[in-house]
Motif scaffolding. Structure first.
Motif, PDB file in Angstrom:
ATOM      1  N   ALA A  32       3.947  -0.835 -10.433  1.00 56.40           N
ATOM      2  CA  ALA A  32       4.027  -2.537 -10.828  1.00 56.40           C
ATOM      3  C   ALA A  32       4.773  -3.186  -9.095  1.00 56.40           C
ATOM      4  O   ALA A  32       4.336  -4.583  -9.208  1.00 56.40           O
ATOM      5  CB  ALA A  32       5.289  -2.770 -11.910  1.00 56.40           C
ATOM      6  N   PHE A  33       5.777  -2.476  -8.927  1.00 62.85           N
ATOM      7  CA  PHE A  33       6.126  -3.032  -7.759  1.00 62.85           C
ATOM      8  C   PHE A  33       4.950  -3.224  -6.441  1.00 62.85           C
ATOM      9  O   PHE A  33       5.470  -4.753  -5.571  1.00 62.85           O
ATOM     10  CB  PHE A  33       7.575  -2.276  -6.956  1.00 62.85           C
ATOM     11  N   ALA A  34       3.994  -2.212  -6.819  1.00 64.02           N
ATOM     12  CA  ALA A  34       3.438  -2.367  -5.729  1.00 64.02           C
ATOM     13  C   ALA A  34       2.749  -3.719  -5.811  1.00 64.02           C
ATOM     14  O   ALA A  34       2.306  -4.326  -4.551  1.00 64.02           O
ATOM     15  CB  ALA A  34       2.523  -0.667  -5.903  1.00 64.02           C
ATOM     16  N   VAL A  35       2.274  -4.305  -7.122  1.00 63.88           N
ATOM     17  CA  VAL A  35       1.539  -4.851  -7.358  1.00 63.88           C
ATOM     18  C   VAL A  35       1.657  -6.118  -7.077  1.00 63.88           C
ATOM     19  O   VAL A  35       1.681  -6.701  -6.740  1.00 63.88           O
ATOM     20  CB  VAL A  35       1.108  -5.029  -8.987  1.00 63.88           C
ATOM     21  N   ALA A  36       3.144  -6.372  -7.223  1.00 65.91           N
ATOM     22  CA  ALA A  36       4.004  -7.714  -6.933  1.00 65.91           C
ATOM     23  C   ALA A  36       3.588  -8.565  -5.763  1.00 65.91           C
ATOM     24  O   ALA A  36       3.649  -8.635  -4.983  1.00 65.91           O
ATOM     25  CB  ALA A  36       5.457  -7.029  -7.937  1.00 65.91           C
ATOM     26  N   ILE A  37       4.521  -6.259  -5.075  1.00 65.76           N
ATOM     27  CA  ILE A  37       4.298  -6.796  -3.537  1.00 65.76           C
ATOM     28  C   ILE A  37       3.269  -7.411  -2.693  1.00 65.76           C
ATOM     29  O   ILE A  37       2.832  -8.506  -1.897  1.00 65.76           O
ATOM     30  CB  ILE A  37       4.530  -5.533  -2.699  1.00 65.76           C
TER      31      ILE A  37
ATOM     32  N   SER B  99       9.060 -11.965  -4.946  1.00 68.58           N
ATOM     33  CA  SER B  99       9.840 -11.552  -4.790  1.00 68.58           C
ATOM     34  C   SER B  99      10.621 -10.058  -5.270  1.00 68.58           C
ATOM     35  O   SER B  99      11.444  -9.539  -4.547  1.00 68.58           O
ATOM     36  CB  SER B  99      11.035 -12.513  -4.862  1.00 68.58           C
ATOM     37  N   TRP B 100      10.312 -10.248  -6.685  1.00 65.73           N
ATOM     38  CA  TRP B 100      10.375  -9.326  -7.361  1.00 65.73           C
ATOM     39  C   TRP B 100      10.067  -7.936  -7.210  1.00 65.73           C
ATOM     40  O   TRP B 100      11.204  -6.884  -7.834  1.00 65.73           O
ATOM     41  CB  TRP B 100      10.433  -9.631  -9.213  1.00 65.73           C
ATOM     42  N   GLY B 101       8.953  -7.931  -6.909  1.00 67.06           N
ATOM     43  CA  GLY B 101       8.293  -6.328  -6.153  1.00 67.06           C
ATOM     44  C   GLY B 101       8.718  -6.302  -5.419  1.00 67.06           C
ATOM     45  O   GLY B 101       9.061  -5.088  -4.589  1.00 67.06           O
TER      46      GLY B 101
ATOM     47  N   LEU C 155       9.536  -2.462   6.806  1.00 67.22           N
ATOM     48  CA  LEU C 155       8.350  -3.723   5.938  1.00 67.22           C
ATOM     49  C   LEU C 155       8.947  -4.037   4.889  1.00 67.22           C
ATOM     50  O   LEU C 155       8.221  -5.511   4.707  1.00 67.22           O
ATOM     51  CB  LEU C 155       7.376  -2.508   5.517  1.00 67.22           C
ATOM     52  N   LEU C 156       9.529  -3.568   3.605  1.00 64.86           N
ATOM     53  CA  LEU C 156       9.704  -4.606   2.721  1.00 64.86           C
ATOM     54  C   LEU C 156      10.892  -5.223   3.814  1.00 64.86           C
ATOM     55  O   LEU C 156      10.760  -7.072   2.752  1.00 64.86           O
ATOM     56  CB  LEU C 156      10.580  -3.806   2.195  1.00 64.86           C
ATOM     57  N   VAL C 157      11.811  -5.991   4.043  1.00 63.91           N
ATOM     58  CA  VAL C 157      12.355  -6.280   4.475  1.00 63.91           C
ATOM     59  C   VAL C 157      12.023  -7.577   5.814  1.00 63.91           C
ATOM     60  O   VAL C 157      12.173  -7.935   5.926  1.00 63.91           O
ATOM     61  CB  VAL C 157      13.985  -5.347   5.703  1.00 63.91           C
ATOM     62  N   LEU C 158      10.956  -7.454   6.193  1.00 60.15           N
ATOM     63  CA  LEU C 158      10.648  -7.949   7.439  1.00 60.15           C
ATOM     64  C   LEU C 158       9.450  -9.070   6.423  1.00 60.15           C
ATOM     65  O   LEU C 158       9.466 -10.037   6.744  1.00 60.15           O
ATOM     66  CB  LEU C 158       9.044  -6.964   8.126  1.00 60.15           C
TER      67      LEU C 158
ATOM     68  N   VAL D  87       0.834  -0.694   0.281  1.00 57.59           N
ATOM     69  CA  VAL D  87      -0.051  -0.016  -0.238  1.00 57.59           C
ATOM     70  C   VAL D  87       1.015   1.567  -0.014  1.00 57.59           C
ATOM     71  O   VAL D  87       0.361   2.232  -0.745  1.00 57.59           O
ATOM     72  CB  VAL D  87      -0.380  -0.092   1.266  1.00 57.59           C
ATOM     73  N   LEU D  88       1.691   1.422   0.905  1.00 56.28           N
ATOM     74  CA  LEU D  88       2.909   2.306   0.478  1.00 56.28           C
ATOM     75  C   LEU D  88       3.183   2.537  -0.632  1.00 56.28           C
ATOM     76  O   LEU D  88       3.749   3.959  -1.184  1.00 56.28           O
ATOM     77  CB  LEU D  88       3.954   2.237   2.454  1.00 56.28           C
ATOM     78  N   VAL D  89       4.168   1.513  -0.992  1.00 56.90           N
ATOM     79  CA  VAL D  89       4.649   1.662  -2.347  1.00 56.90           C
ATOM     80  C   VAL D  89       3.652   2.355  -3.163  1.00 56.90           C
ATOM     81  O   VAL D  89       4.010   3.147  -4.247  1.00 56.90           O
ATOM     82  CB  VAL D  89       5.450   0.059  -2.403  1.00 56.90           C
ATOM     83  N   GLY D  90       3.223   1.870  -3.140  1.00 53.38           N
ATOM     84  CA  GLY D  90       1.600   2.233  -4.560  1.00 53.38           C
ATOM     85  C   GLY D  90       1.317   3.646  -4.186  1.00 53.38           C
ATOM     86  O   GLY D  90       1.742   4.326  -4.860  1.00 53.38           O
ATOM     87  N   LEU D  91       1.695   4.285  -2.465  1.00 51.96           N
ATOM     88  CA  LEU D  91       0.884   5.706  -2.205  1.00 51.96           C
ATOM     89  C   LEU D  91       2.450   6.453  -3.152  1.00 51.96           C
ATOM     90  O   LEU D  91       2.070   7.468  -4.019  1.00 51.96           O
ATOM     91  CB  LEU D  91       1.041   5.725  -1.172  1.00 51.96           C
ATOM     92  N   GLU D  92       3.422   5.777  -2.993  1.00 52.27           N
ATOM     93  CA  GLU D  92       4.424   6.079  -4.063  1.00 52.27           C
ATOM     94  C   GLU D  92       4.821   6.511  -5.216  1.00 52.27           C
ATOM     95  O   GLU D  92       4.619   7.521  -5.512  1.00 52.27           O
ATOM     96  CB  GLU D  92       5.989   5.674  -3.599  1.00 52.27           C
ATOM     97  N   GLY D  93       4.182   5.628  -5.785  1.00 50.38           N
ATOM     98  CA  GLY D  93       3.722   5.479  -6.965  1.00 50.38           C
ATOM     99  C   GLY D  93       2.845   6.157  -7.837  1.00 50.38           C
ATOM    100  O   GLY D  93       2.808   6.930  -8.740  1.00 50.38           O
ATOM    101  N   LEU D  94       1.778   6.623  -6.904  1.00 54.75           N
ATOM    102  CA  LEU D  94       0.911   7.597  -7.155  1.00 54.75           C
ATOM    103  C   LEU D  94       1.333   9.660  -7.264  1.00 54.75           C
ATOM    104  O   LEU D  94       1.108   9.745  -7.795  1.00 54.75           O
ATOM    105  CB  LEU D  94      -0.334   7.259  -6.190  1.00 54.75           C
TER     106      LEU D  94
END
Length: 131
Positions: free
Chosen positions: A59-64, A69-71, A113-116, A12-19
């Motif tokens: 795309a990273f947000a959707v993949a996450i 793993s690539w996301g 969060l991503l590392v966790l 969600v947070l990466v998606g907000l960065e994308g927006l």
């Protein structure tokens, strides 16, 4: 693979960065259309790069969200790039420490969060392999 809670929040947070990058691209187009640029070629190139970056981050947000793993890897790289920009904003002759802080704090939160999420995905993969 099922995404864990850390991954969902990070997505969600990466998606907000994308927006945010989409909003930046729109702002750049408006500036270009209003003639608020010194070089049209450079402004167009910057708009294209911003749109490509926004597409990648979204795309990273959707993949996450879907547990890919690539996301997560791409999201981690994006956060490190944001932290590099924040460091540049904090130092130098025209330093803007507040701008650096506004960039760095969310990037650090998302990076953690991503590392966790990566650790949890690894633990889940090991459990599946041993079962």
């Amino acid at each position: 693979m099922r995404t864990n809670t850390f991954g969902r929040v990070a997505a969600v947070l990466v998606g907000l960065e994308g927006l945010g990058l989409v909003a930046l691209a729109i702002w750049q187009v408006v500036a270009l259309a209003s003639g608020d640029t010194a070089s049209i070629e450079s402004a167009l190139a910057l708009v294209v790069l911003t749109v490509v970056g926004a597409a990648a981050v979204l795309a990273f947000a959707v993949a996450i969200w879907h547990g890919r793993s690539w996301g997560r890897s791409g999201g981690i790289v994006a956060q490190l790039l944001i932290l590099a920009v924040a460091l540049g904003a904090a130092t130098g002759a025209y330093a803007e420490p507040l701008s650096a802080l506004v960039l760095a704090v969310p990037a650090v939160v998302v990076l953690v969060l991503l590392v966790l999420a990566v650790r949890e995905a690894g633990r889940h993969a090991r459990d599946e392999a041993s079962a």
